[in-house]
Design a protein around this motif. Sequence first.
Motif, PDB file in Angstrom:
ATOM      1  N   GLN A 195       0.842  -1.192   0.000  1.00  0.00           N
ATOM      2  CA  GLN A 195       0.000   0.000   0.000  1.00  0.00           C
ATOM      3  C   GLN A 195       0.882   1.249   0.000  1.00  0.00           C
ATOM      4  N   HIS A 196       0.408   2.335   0.637  1.00  0.00           N
ATOM      5  CA  HIS A 196       1.160   3.595   0.601  1.00  0.00           C
ATOM      6  C   HIS A 196       2.237   3.561   1.687  1.00  0.00           C
ATOM      7  N   ASN A 197       3.226   2.713   1.488  1.00  0.00           N
ATOM      8  CA  ASN A 197       4.306   2.621   2.481  1.00  0.00           C
ATOM      9  C   ASN A 197       5.572   2.083   1.825  1.00  0.00           C
ATOM     10  N   ILE A 198       6.482   1.570   2.627  1.00  0.00           N
ATOM     11  CA  ILE A 198       7.807   1.137   2.177  1.00  0.00           C
ATOM     12  C   ILE A 198       8.011  -0.261   2.731  1.00  0.00           C
ATOM     13  N   ASN A 199       8.598  -1.171   1.950  1.00  0.00           N
ATOM     14  CA  ASN A 199       8.877  -2.486   2.522  1.00  0.00           C
ATOM     15  C   ASN A 199      10.365  -2.847   2.424  1.00  0.00           C
ATOM     16  N   GLN A 200      10.716  -3.946   3.051  1.00  0.00           N
ATOM     17  CA  GLN A 200      12.106  -4.389   3.158  1.00  0.00           C
ATOM     18  C   GLN A 200      12.720  -4.638   1.771  1.00  0.00           C
ATOM     19  N   GLU A 201      11.970  -5.311   0.912  1.00  0.00           N
ATOM     20  CA  GLU A 201      12.480  -5.608  -0.429  1.00  0.00           C
ATOM     21  C   GLU A 201      12.802  -4.321  -1.182  1.00  0.00           C
TER      22      GLU A 201
END
Length: 227
Positions: A195-201
């Motif tokens: 969604q409107h965020n940031i992930n590890q990958e």
Amino acid sequence: MGMSETSWNPTVLWSRPESERAGTPLLVLFHGYLSNEQDLMGLAPLLPPEFTLASVRAPQALGPGFTWFPLMQEADFSVEKVAASVGDVWAWLDTVKGNHSSVTLLGFSMGMAVATSALRHRPAEVAAVVGLSGFAIPAGGHPFFDDEATAALRPPVFWGRGDADFVIAPDKVVFTHQWLDGHAEAIKVEYPGMQHNINQEEMEHVSAFLREHVLDKRKDKAATPTG
């Protein structure tokens, strides 16, 4: 220049004390709408340690946080306001960039609009841009945005977003695709289900991008005799 002769003295959170910054590559972080300078510093452990991070607070207090300029769908939005805000960012950058080996810009959401607009104003002075879950501004030919010079240089830009991000309107996404295709050496990655965020990958991709386009380039320069 009006506002660019700035009296704006931004609140900046640094990852290193001043005595340890000289000669390091600078990575400037621009937060999103209604957030603040603390927000993106959480990314610090996920970014290459060679960089000095400077997280800048947007100039206008609004609601629970701060904004760089009005939202594009608001009545008081104008490209002129974007230019004034980003002009102030450059006036501040001019006071610090001489201490660093390069300047790279990273923005989340509205912060990506700030980062790409700063690039478009003085593209020769920016090593690379990272845009996370954000967009570029349709500048409508405003002279602050030197898109011709940007297109000639084709700077490296990483753009990551989630395919489940419904915060950024589809027309902004379409414009950003088109703008990047015409003006940058763009790496675009869409993350399934994000969604409107940031992930590890995504942060692993960002770190690899920064190593290749900023840190390795620096080594190449050092190794290549000029003349």
